[in-house]
Write a protein that holds these residues in place. Structure first.
Motif, mmCIF file in Angstrom:
data_model
loop_
_atom_site.group_PDB
_atom_site.id
_atom_site.type_symbol
_atom_site.label_atom_id
_atom_site.label_comp_id
_atom_site.label_asym_id
_atom_site.label_seq_id
_atom_site.Cartn_x
_atom_site.Cartn_y
_atom_site.Cartn_z
ATOM 1 N N ARG A 74 0.834 -1.213 0.000
ATOM 2 C CA ARG A 74 0.000 0.000 0.000
ATOM 3 C C ARG A 74 0.864 1.257 0.000
ATOM 4 N N ASP A 193 -4.450 4.607 -6.595
ATOM 5 C CA ASP A 193 -5.619 5.488 -6.666
ATOM 6 C C ASP A 193 -5.831 5.939 -8.113
ATOM 7 N N ARG A 264 -10.493 11.554 4.971
ATOM 8 C CA ARG A 264 -10.343 10.154 5.335
ATOM 9 C C ARG A 264 -8.869 9.806 5.221
ATOM 10 N N ASP A 266 -5.491 8.114 5.065
ATOM 11 C CA ASP A 266 -4.877 6.811 4.824
ATOM 12 C C ASP A 266 -3.380 7.000 5.061
ATOM 13 N N ARG A 267 -2.907 6.608 6.223
ATOM 14 C CA ARG A 267 -1.523 6.880 6.603
ATOM 15 C C ARG A 267 -0.526 6.154 5.706
ATOM 16 N N ARG A 269 -0.948 5.435 2.490
ATOM 17 C CA ARG A 269 -0.900 6.178 1.231
ATOM 18 C C ARG A 269 -0.107 7.469 1.404
#
Length: 342
Positions: A74, A193, A264, A266-267, A269
């Motif tokens: 990720r 993404d 939101r 997403d650490r 990312r």
């Protein structure tokens, strides 16, 4: 997935299930075999090899801990679009240098067309890959990056073996390109993404990196690039030029800060954006953007990049602390809204 298929004798004999980790193979082996058999039924050999390569890459990512379920996967997926943006931006600058300005650092004057062809072969794949990625075609973008990486390796090998001047254009930056291409190809495609916002962000990052570099290249006092910078510019301007070499890393760190401030969060990312800043420890100086720094300067540059990442992290921590404190009176919602708009 039997090897007895008369249509596909070679691809069906290629190992596939054995590439998967034992636990995953035991749990999903039959399903993988059934899906593969269904996807290649009646297909030609090229299609079968492509499907096999997709599954083989998935198996190897699982073994390396780089799947979309893994932290490293990720993080790599978060870094890949920004690394593509930075690589395409630098490739555009190099293409401009080779096709328009024709700077003579590594040009073979006896055969200038060869130098142009070699330079274009190494830069155009990255530029085209960015176009495909922004259009939402990530598999094609990855294939173009693979092609560009292989062409760079081939050019470097030719430069070392043949010594032909035209092949030396980007040899010294080969490790930089291998890092960008390696992370981009290792990233799990299903975790990248590809939303409209994500694709537009990739394009914006590429433009933000490329425009200042192209501006410096275009305004440089050509055709005498060998002249010392001190003889052309004042001391203040020289300092600004030195600072400008950190701009690509700054763009990546700004993307890191934006991701930290997302509604939101997403650490992983966001960590990918920080990872995308690290290769720009190779801070390239105008006007040619071709020669990497010496080891001592690279160590200093690494400190600059890490400092930028730490500064952005501190800003986000401060923002969250302020939002948490004002949240007692309902201010956190307003602070988050401001962050989202930013």
């Amino acid at each position: 997935m039997s090897a007895a298929s008369p249509q596909l004798p070679l691809p069906t004999r290629l190992p596939l299930l054995g590439l998967y980790p034992a636990g995953y193979r035991a749990a999903h082996g039959e399903e993988i075999a059934a899906v593969f058999a269904e996807s290649v039924e009646g297909a030609d050999r090229r299609t079968v090899l492509r499907e096999w390569a997709v599954l083989a890459a998935h198996a190897l990512r699982l073994r390396a801990g780089l799947s979309s379920r893994d932290r490293l996967g990720r993080i790599a997926a978060g870094a890949a679009p920004l690394m593509l943006a930075g690589g395409a931006a630098l490739a555009t600058v190099h293409l401009l240098l080779g096709l328009v300005l024709r700077q003579p650092f590594f040009e073979d004057f006896a055969h200038p067309g060869v130098a142009i062809a070699v330079g274009a072969a190494q830069t155009l794949p990255w530029i085209l890959a960015l176009s495909f990625a922004v259009a939402g075609h990530w598999p094609q973008a990855r294939l173009l990056v693979l092609a560009g990486t292989l062409l760079r390796i081939g050019s470097a090998a030719a430069a070392l073996l043949v010594g032909y001047a035209s092949f030396w254009q980007y040899v010294f930056l080969l490790p930089f390109w291998l890092v960008l291409g390696g992370v981009l190809l290792a990233a799990p495609p299903d975790a990248v993404d590809l939303s409209r916002r994500g694709r537009y962000g990739t394009a914006l990052a590429a433009v933000a990196v490329a425009v200042p570099m192209i501006t410096l290249v275009a305004l440089w006092p050509w055709p005498d690039p060998a002249s010392a910078v001190e003889t052309e510019f004042s001391g203040t301007t020289k300092v600004l030029l030195d600072v400008s070499t950190a701009w690509p890393a700054t763009v990546m760190c700004l993307a890191y800060l934006v991701r930290l401030g997302a509604a939101r969060l997403d650490r992983l990312r966001a960590a990918g954006a920080a990872l995308a800043a690290l290769p720009w420890t190779v801070m390239l100086s105008a006007p040619d953007y071709l020669i990497p720094p010496v080891p001592n300067a690279a160590l200093r540059n690494l400190g600059v990049v890490v400092g930028l990442i730490g500064f952005c992290t501190a800003i986000d921590a401060l923002r969250r602390a302020v939002a948490a404190r004002t949240g007692r009176t309902g201010g956190a919602t307003r602070a988050d809204g401001v962050a989202d708009r930013a």
